[in-house]
Design a protein around this motif. Structure first.
Motif, PDB file in Angstrom:
ATOM      1  N   ASN A  82       0.519  -1.307   0.064  1.00  0.00           N
ATOM      2  CA  ASN A  82       0.067   0.551  -0.218  1.00  0.00           C
ATOM      3  C   ASN A  82       0.656   0.980  -0.141  1.00  0.00           C
ATOM      4  N   ASN A  83       0.613   2.084  -0.688  1.00  0.00           N
ATOM      5  CA  ASN A  83       0.580   3.426  -0.729  1.00  0.00           C
ATOM      6  C   ASN A  83       0.071   4.456   0.643  1.00  0.00           C
ATOM      7  N   PHE A  84       0.257   4.626   1.746  1.00  0.00           N
ATOM      8  CA  PHE A  84      -0.541   5.301   2.419  1.00  0.00           C
ATOM      9  C   PHE A  84       0.282   6.218   3.990  1.00  0.00           C
ATOM     10  N   ARG A 139      -3.351   1.699 -11.482  1.00  0.00           N
ATOM     11  CA  ARG A 139      -1.819   2.325 -12.023  1.00  0.00           C
ATOM     12  C   ARG A 139      -1.488   3.327 -11.163  1.00  0.00           C
ATOM     13  N   CYS A 140      -0.110   2.958 -10.624  1.00  0.00           N
ATOM     14  CA  CYS A 140       0.243   3.492  -9.622  1.00  0.00           C
ATOM     15  C   CYS A 140       0.689   4.912 -10.627  1.00  0.00           C
ATOM     16  N   VAL A 141       1.476   5.705  -9.879  1.00  0.00           N
ATOM     17  CA  VAL A 141       2.876   6.762 -10.893  1.00  0.00           C
ATOM     18  C   VAL A 141       4.062   6.014 -10.755  1.00  0.00           C
ATOM     19  N   GLU A 142       4.004   4.751 -10.085  1.00  0.00           N
ATOM     20  CA  GLU A 142       5.745   4.729  -9.713  1.00  0.00           C
ATOM     21  C   GLU A 142       5.516   3.048 -10.689  1.00  0.00           C
ATOM     22  N   TYR A 235      -3.430   8.200 -12.261  1.00  0.00           N
ATOM     23  CA  TYR A 235      -2.490   7.325 -11.206  1.00  0.00           C
ATOM     24  C   TYR A 235      -3.037   7.928  -9.721  1.00  0.00           C
ATOM     25  N   GLY A 236      -2.617   6.138  -9.389  1.00  0.00           N
ATOM     26  CA  GLY A 236      -2.736   5.321  -7.363  1.00  0.00           C
ATOM     27  C   GLY A 236      -3.173   7.411  -6.770  1.00  0.00           C
ATOM     28  N   PHE A 237      -2.434   7.749  -6.687  1.00  0.00           N
ATOM     29  CA  PHE A 237      -2.121   9.453  -6.208  1.00  0.00           C
ATOM     30  C   PHE A 237      -3.449   9.740  -5.806  1.00  0.00           C
ATOM     31  N   LYS A 238      -4.670  10.145  -6.867  1.00  0.00           N
ATOM     32  CA  LYS A 238      -5.495  10.734  -7.158  1.00  0.00           C
ATOM     33  C   LYS A 238      -6.588  10.013  -6.302  1.00  0.00           C
TER      34      LYS A 238
HETATM   35 MO   LIG Z   1       1.321   5.419  -6.470  1.00  0.00          MO
END
Ligand SMILES: [Mo]
Ligand SMILES: Nc1nc2c(c(=O)[nH]1)N[C@H]1C(S)=C(S)[C@@H](COP(=O)(O)O)O[C@H]1N2
Length: 319
Positions: A82-84, A139-142, A235-238
């Motif tokens: 996860n990204n959190f 889809r994550c930006v990474e 991208y995922g961060f949104k």
């Molecule tokens: Mo991300």
């Protein structure tokens, strides 16, 4: 405990997974352990004593029409990679550090250019019978990706009920700010609270989902319980987690990653294999659980549905 690595404006997601943060990991974990102990001893009160409801089965949802031909990523990967940053900058730690986070009760504040302003209980916001499963690419930006069987309701259904005024052009969303419950917020890694925004027509697009669950269960804490955004062509961060407020505004908001580094992260953040991140290619991606890389698809595979939203826009400029 306070680890100041650099100014927030100097960092980005790639660096954060780097050595500096890795080295601070032990200390961070130790401190999280201390927090859990404090809770058990009654010092942290609510933290440890409240019932944990995440993971409860959702029964009443209908199957949506999306996801044909997509093989969902395993539950284990979705809930342990996860990204959190409110919990950790490490991918595996949110599952552990968010374990005792209690997302109930939960309220949402609605503000700005809208008829129905106010504070609402989550239960009044999301009607259980309206829930739907949507299997989406993520889809994550990474440059990694997953396929997630989300459960939620179209954001448009919520927005229609709130009745935006004619001045509402964007919707701004914020994550809970509560450093007592979100240990990552005790570090100034990001300008808290995490903020994201959508143009109103993006928010009203039928693909845009407010998710409350995945794999037939309420959202695990590490995935953004009790309520998070899912915009599958971005991208995922949104996809902002643990949302506590919606604000309808006239001007384009500055989202958190754009504030941190606007050269690398824009407002639109549409998945686009032709526009590289300044420091790496976006042409391919690693689907978690797979070995060979895949080609990244324009708008993450949702071009037929969403390309019209951006007709006439230079996507290199509006990245
Ligand atoms: Mo991300
Ligand atoms: N509040 C908040 N929302 C967030 C993040 C975050 O750190 N904090 N990370 C974003 C990023 S970069 C990604 S890739 C996704 C990850 O969602 P997942 O952990 O459910 O896969 O959440 C997004 N939403």
């Amino acid at each position: 405990m306070l680890i100041r690595i650099k100014k927030a404006s100097d960092i980005d997601s790639r660096e954060l997974t780097d050595k500096a943060v890795y080295e601070s990991r032990r200390e961070f974990l130790r401190s999280a352990g201390a927090l859990a102990l404090a809770g058990a001893a009654g010092v942290g009160g609510l933290l440890a004593s409240a019932p944990v409801t995440a993971g409860a089965k959702l029964s009443d949802y209908k199957k949506g029409a999306y996801g044909a031909g997509l093989e969902p990523t395993s539950y284990k990967d979705i809930t342990n990679y996860n990204n959190f940053y409110e919990f950790s900058t490490d991918k595996e730690e949110p599952a552990l550090l968010a374990r005792d986070f209690n997302p109930r009760p939960w309220t949402l504040t609605v503000e700005g250019e809208v008829e129905k302003t106010g504070t609402f209980a989550l239960e009044d916001f999301i009607k259980p019978h309206a829930l739907e499963e949507r299997i989406y690419r993520f889809r994550c930006v990474e440059a990694w990706s997953m396929v997630v069987p989300w459960i939620g309701i179209p954001l448009r259904d919520v927005i229609k009920r709130l009745q935006p005024t004619s001045k509402a052009k964007y919707v701004e969303m914020r994550t809970l700010y509560d450093p007592k419950r979100m240990p990552g917020q005790r570090r100034s890694l990001l300008p808290w609270p995490y903020l994201e925004g959508l143009r109103l027509d993006e928010a009203m697009h039928p693909l845009t989902l407010l998710a409350v669950g995945l794999y037939g269960e309420e959202l695990p804490n590490q995935n953004g319980a009790p309520l998070r955004l899912v915009v599958p062509w971005k991208y995922g961060f949104k996809n902002i987690k643990s949302i506590v407020s919606l604000r309808f505004v006239e001007q384009e908001p500055k989202n958190t990653w754009q504030v941190i580094n606007g050269r690398e992260y824009g407002f639109y953040a549409n998945v686009n294999p032709q526009v590289d991140h300044p420091r790496w290619s976006q042409a391919r991606e690693r689907r978690i659980g797979e070995f060979l890389k895949r080609d990244t698809l324009m708008f993450n595979g949702y071009a037929d549905e969403v390309a019209g939203l951006y007709a006439g826009m230079d996507l290199k400029k509006f990245y």
